[in-house]
Write a protein that holds these residues in place. Structure first.
Motif, PDB file in Angstrom:
ATOM      1  N   PRO A 233      37.009  33.717  45.079  1.00 53.84           N
ATOM      2  CA  PRO A 233      37.140  34.090  43.671  1.00 53.84           C
ATOM      3  C   PRO A 233      35.892  34.811  43.161  1.00 53.84           C
ATOM      4  CG  PRO A 233      37.935  31.858  43.996  1.00 53.84           C
ATOM      5  CD  PRO A 233      37.285  32.266  45.284  1.00 53.84           C
TER       6      PRO A 233
ATOM      7  N   ARG B 115      48.243  39.496  37.683  1.00 55.46           N
ATOM      8  CA  ARG B 115      47.783  38.963  38.968  1.00 55.46           C
ATOM      9  C   ARG B 115      48.961  38.742  39.919  1.00 55.46           C
ATOM     10  NH1 ARG B 115      47.973  34.080  40.821  1.00 55.46           N
ATOM     11  NH2 ARG B 115      48.378  33.165  38.768  1.00 55.46           N
TER      12      ARG B 115
ATOM     13  N   GLU C 220      42.308  39.491  42.434  1.00 56.09           N
ATOM     14  CA  GLU C 220      41.084  38.741  42.192  1.00 56.09           C
ATOM     15  C   GLU C 220      40.445  39.119  40.852  1.00 56.09           C
ATOM     16  OE1 GLU C 220      42.466  39.082  45.930  1.00 56.09           O
ATOM     17  OE2 GLU C 220      41.056  40.696  45.400  1.00 56.09           O
TER      18      GLU C 220
ATOM     19  N   ASP D 287      42.454  37.614  38.092  1.00 53.67           N
ATOM     20  CA  ASP D 287      42.163  36.175  38.068  1.00 53.67           C
ATOM     21  C   ASP D 287      40.864  35.900  37.323  1.00 53.67           C
ATOM     22  OD1 ASP D 287      42.367  33.309  39.105  1.00 53.67           O
ATOM     23  OD2 ASP D 287      40.474  33.950  40.012  1.00 53.67           O
TER      24      ASP D 287
END
Length: 264
Positions: free
Chosen positions: A66, A135, A185, A188
């Motif tokens: 992440p 996402r 990513e 996110d």
């Protein structure tokens, strides 16, 4: 120089122009070229531009873990170090606005000014929903569906409705082709971001540019930035989330005028 231990610069970076330093932080799902490309030459006539591409954007490899706004901010400053810039203004668009804010919070002695466009201090309910859908579509690999979603929410009403069918299809093809591989990513990170605690401590002169027909980041979020960062100025631009496409010259003028007033 910053007392923080910076990482080795590992993101792809761009340097252009001469003059006072100006760091650029791009939006999620995009790249330096796609966020700032239409105004890069204009900015580079007065500034030494240094910008990075986040993991999964441009030539930076996609991340297997992440993303962190701290890491993006520190990589931006590490790129400035690698290019010999000690002090600099920072311009951030959308997610890049949060990166710019965190840069100023972590390296206050180095940041001379901030320009925050279509930026947000945290994700409100609309942005939380949008980033979740974004996402999931990006992770599915369906680039056509991703393009349809992004154009629907990111392009301002007037510009979108003025497009012919052929222009809309061309825009969708471009959006599908240029979506960052690291979009899942990056979306996110948008869903997790919260830089509200940074705002009251910002010392650098700040311009908040509010995109008034924006369905991605609301004008309420833009105003929260302007009202919480001490002494921040608020400017409005009649565009959706993409001023680089809809109001290119006006966006460039707002940035260069503000930086010129602060000699940066």
């Amino acid at each position: 120089m910053s007392p923080r231990n910076l990482p080795e610069p590992s993101f792809a970076r761009t340097r252009l122009g001469t003059g006072p330093g100006l760091l650029l932080a791009h939006g999620a799902g995009s790249s330096l070229a796609n966020t700032y490309g239409p105004i890069l030459e204009g900015l580079a006539t007065r500034h030494t531009i240094v910008g990075i591409d986040y993991p999964g954007s441009g030539d930076t490899p996609r991340s297997t873990t992440p993303l962190s706004v701290d890491d993006l901010a520190d990589q931006l400053v590490a790129a400035a170090d690698a290019e010999g810039l000690d002090r600099f203004a920072v311009s951030g668009f959308s997610l890049g606005g949060s990166v710019a804010i965190r840069t100023a919070a972590r390296h206050p002695e180095r940041v001379t000014a901030l320009v925050l466009t279509a930026a947000f201090p945290y994700r409100d309910n609309r942005l939380a929903l949008a980033s979740s859908v974004w996402r999931k579509i990006a992770a599915s690999g369906d680039r056509e569906l991703l393009a349809e979603f992004l154009i629907m929410v990111a392009v301002g009403t007037q510009v979108l409705e003025s497009m012919s069918s052929e222009q809309l299809q061309e825009t969708l093809r471009f959006a599908a082709a240029t979506a960052a591989d690291g979009s899942p990513e990056q979306a996110d990170l948008v869903s997790r971001l919260d830089v509200r605690d940074d705002l009251a401590g910002i010392k650098a002169p700040t311009l908040v540019i509010s995109t008034t027909d924006d369905w991605v980041t609301s004008t309420a979020l833009h105003r929260q930035l302007a009202e919480t960062i001490p002494g921040a100025q608020l400017a409005e631009i009649a565009t959706g989330h993409l001023p680089m496409l809809e109001r290119t010259d006006e966006w460039l003028q707002l940035i260069t005028d503000f930086l010129g007033k602060h000699n940066t």
